[in-house]
Design an enzyme around this catalytic site. Structure first.
Site, short mmCIF file in Angstrom:
data_model
loop_
_atom_site.label_atom_id
_atom_site.label_comp_id
_atom_site.label_asym_id
_atom_site.label_seq_id
_atom_site.Cartn_x
_atom_site.Cartn_y
_atom_site.Cartn_z
N LYS A 1 -2.53 6.73 -10.44
CA LYS A 1 -2.85 8.02 -9.83
C LYS A 1 -1.61 8.61 -9.17
CE LYS A 1 -2.77 6.44 -5.32
NZ LYS A 1 -1.73 6.74 -4.34
N ASP B 1 -8.34 3.24 -2.27
CA ASP B 1 -8.00 3.91 -3.54
C ASP B 1 -8.86 3.43 -4.71
OD1 ASP B 1 -5.95 5.54 -2.60
OD2 ASP B 1 -4.34 4.19 -3.22
C1 LIG Z 1 -1.54 5.95 0.34
C2 LIG Z 1 -2.76 5.96 -0.56
O1 LIG Z 1 -2.46 5.22 -1.76
C3 LIG Z 1 -3.09 7.38 -0.99
O2 LIG Z 1 -4.05 7.45 -2.01
C4 LIG Z 1 -3.98 5.32 0.11
O3 LIG Z 1 -4.32 6.00 1.29
C5 LIG Z 1 -3.84 3.82 0.36
O4 LIG Z 1 -4.96 3.22 -0.20
P1 LIG Z 1 -5.06 1.63 -0.40
O5 LIG Z 1 -3.75 1.08 -0.85
O6 LIG Z 1 -6.30 1.39 -1.23
O7 LIG Z 1 -5.27 1.16 1.09
P2 LIG Z 1 -6.25 0.07 1.73
O8 LIG Z 1 -6.07 -1.22 0.98
O9 LIG Z 1 -7.60 0.63 1.89
O10 LIG Z 1 -5.60 -0.06 3.17
C6 LIG Z 1 -4.33 -0.65 3.36
C7 LIG Z 1 -3.78 -0.20 4.69
O11 LIG Z 1 -3.35 1.18 4.63
C8 LIG Z 1 -3.66 1.89 5.79
N1 LIG Z 1 -4.60 3.00 5.48
C9 LIG Z 1 -5.16 3.12 4.25
C10 LIG Z 1 -6.00 4.20 3.95
C11 LIG Z 1 -6.28 5.12 4.99
N2 LIG Z 1 -7.09 6.17 4.77
N3 LIG Z 1 -5.72 4.98 6.21
C12 LIG Z 1 -4.88 3.95 6.47
O12 LIG Z 1 -4.37 3.84 7.59
C13 LIG Z 1 -4.25 0.86 6.75
O13 LIG Z 1 -3.18 0.36 7.51
C14 LIG Z 1 -4.80 -0.21 5.83
O14 LIG Z 1 -4.84 -1.47 6.44
N1 LIG Z 2 -3.51 -6.66 -9.23
C1 LIG Z 2 -2.47 -6.39 -8.44
N2 LIG Z 2 -1.42 -5.71 -8.94
C2 LIG Z 2 -0.36 -5.45 -8.14
N3 LIG Z 2 -0.24 -5.81 -6.85
C3 LIG Z 2 -1.27 -6.47 -6.32
C4 LIG Z 2 -2.41 -6.78 -7.08
N4 LIG Z 2 -3.27 -7.41 -6.29
C5 LIG Z 2 -2.68 -7.50 -5.09
N5 LIG Z 2 -1.47 -6.96 -5.09
C6 LIG Z 2 -0.57 -6.88 -3.90
O1 LIG Z 2 -0.64 -5.55 -3.38
C7 LIG Z 2 0.62 -5.02 -3.07
C8 LIG Z 2 0.60 -3.52 -3.39
O2 LIG Z 2 0.58 -3.36 -4.77
P1 LIG Z 2 0.08 -2.05 -5.52
O3 LIG Z 2 0.80 -2.03 -6.84
O4 LIG Z 2 -1.38 -1.97 -5.53
O5 LIG Z 2 0.66 -0.94 -4.54
P2 LIG Z 2 0.50 0.60 -4.50
O6 LIG Z 2 0.56 1.14 -5.89
O7 LIG Z 2 1.52 1.08 -3.52
O8 LIG Z 2 -0.96 0.83 -3.92
P3 LIG Z 2 -1.59 2.19 -3.33
O9 LIG Z 2 -1.00 3.33 -4.05
O10 LIG Z 2 -3.07 2.00 -3.61
O11 LIG Z 2 -1.26 2.14 -1.87
C9 LIG Z 2 1.61 -5.80 -3.94
O12 LIG Z 2 2.85 -5.94 -3.30
C10 LIG Z 2 0.91 -7.14 -4.17
O13 LIG Z 2 1.35 -8.09 -3.22
#
Ligand SMILES: C[C@](O)(CO)[C@H](O)COP(=O)(O)OP(=O)(O)OC[C@H]1O[C@@H](n2ccc(N)nc2=O)[C@H](O)[C@@H]1O
Ligand SMILES: Nc1ncnc2c1ncn2[C@@H]1O[C@H](COP(=O)(O)OP(=O)(O)OP(=O)(O)O)[C@@H](O)[C@H]1O
EC number: 2.7.1.148
Length: 297
Positions: free
Chosen positions: A10, A137
């Site tokens: 996304k 997400d």
């Molecule tokens: C940055 C984005 O990727 C934009 O779509 C999302 O807001 C993050 O979504 P995500 O990775 O699924 O996050 P989650 O696994 O739910 O939360 C991880 C951490 O991100 C922060 N978090 C996330 C979502 C949100 N609305 N507020 C937050 O403050 C919190 O510190 C939380 O502990």
């Molecule tokens: N299936 C997976 N694929 C990738 N990373 C994973 C997975 N499961 C757990 N993780 C952990 O989650 C962390 C974040 O990875 P991810 O690729 O989901 O980040 P992101 O794309 O920044 O996520 P978001 O955009 O939802 O915040 C990684 O550093 C890894 O330690």
């Protein structure tokens, strides 16, 4: 017997972030667009839960039960009173820790795949509920297309999109932790009145019209200053993309992947080439959206 599900990455075309809530999360107006960069998640019966991962970034993916795909399988199994004895194979093409919801995609993929493999017949609502428990997400990875996410991003309203948007994604060297970026947002906004997050009318209209110029004028990411503070060299990547003709350049979600809107597939290819040549990123990828969410192959 095995089941394979394809799940897209996304980009957040608007990410409006409110003040930190008592539970530490932030209320959002999060406009998601699913784009055509995919992970494939395959599940097959096994002696016990096991995960393997292939792809250029595979070494950075945890293969224990902290993997979001494993957690998805465990949650579904628990709900249906069974053991999650599956081999989950992830073919990873979505940049890891890049702000493109790669882990979330794998969680949604594993959920749909295990549901099909086990014949649990969970309803869409039930699957979305499990998704929301796994991460903010994850529900969007299941539904795809375009949607407005409110709450912490997990409450979705589908959005109409009137055309295809062409994007380039510059993958940075290294990753950013999502909690660290939200934490930096809190630090940067300390003492400042943070407004209630709201979706921009202009942006929703631009999406509905399929108008790339109008979308470029409306894209916004409130996490961008925080991502740039933690990863200052992203400013050079953004500048290189703008110089190469991008209609808009922004950090994708929590970064450090950066996203560039192009006015067609040809200019997207040229921008990707220029970004790669600029030496300001590890690699550049082209992808268009919207595309469907988690899909059984
Ligand atoms: C940055 C984005 O990727 C934009 O779509 C999302 O807001 C993050 O979504 P995500 O990775 O699924 O996050 P989650 O696994 O739910 O939360 C991880 C951490 O991100 C922060 N978090 C996330 C979502 C949100 N609305 N507020 C937050 O403050 C919190 O510190 C939380 O502990
Ligand atoms: N299936 C997976 N694929 C990738 N990373 C994973 C997975 N499961 C757990 N993780 C952990 O989650 C962390 C974040 O990875 P991810 O690729 O989901 O980040 P992101 O794309 O920044 O996520 P978001 O955009 O939802 O915040 C990684 O550093 C890894 O330690």
């Amino acid at each position: 017997m095995s089941v394979t599900v394809r799940v897209p990455a996304k980009v957040n075309v608007q990410l409006a972030v409110g003040a930190a809530r008592p539970d530490g999360f932030h209320d959002l107006a999060n406009v998601f667009l699913a784009v055509g960069l995919y992970d494939e998640v395959t599940v097959a019966p096994a002696e016990e839960l096991r995960i393997t991962c292939e792809g250029p970034d595979a070494a950075r993916v945890p293969l224990d039960r902290t993997n979001l795909a494993a957690r998805a399988a465990e949650r579904l199994a628990r709900r249906y009173g069974r053991t999650p004895d599956v081999h989950i194979r992830i073919a990873k093409d979505i940049p890891v820790a890049g702000g493109m919801a790669g882990g979330s995609a794998d969680a949604a993929g594993a959920l749909v795949a295990c549901d099909a493999l086990w014949g649990t017949g969970a309803s869409r609502e039930e699957l979305l509920e499990i998704c929301a428990e796994l991460g903010s997400d994850v529900p969007f990875s299941l539904v795809g297309g375009a949607a407005l996410g409110t709450g912490r991003g997990e409450r979705l309203r589908p959005l109409e999109v009137g055309g295809t948007f062409h994007w380039v994604f510059a993958v940075a060297d290294g990753g950013l932790s999502t909690p660290a970026v939200y934490g930096e947002f809190d630090r940067l906004t300390r003492g400042v009145e943070v407004p209630e997050p709201a979706a921009s009318r202009e942006l929703l209209d631009a999406l509905a019209a399929g108008d790339a110029q109008a979308l470029a004028a409306a894209v916004a990411n409130d996490l961008q200053p925080a991502a740039l503070t933690l990863f200052p060299s992203l400013a050079d990547t953004l500048a290189a993309g703008r110089e190469a003709g991008a209609l808009a350049a922004l950090v994708s979600g929590s970064g450090p992947t950066t996203a560039y809107l192009a006015d067609g597939p040809g200019s997207a290819a040229r921008i990707a080439e220029a970004l790669t040549a600029s030496g300001t990123c590890r690699t550049a990828r082209v992808a268009a959206g919207p595309v469907p969410g988690a899909t059984l192959l």
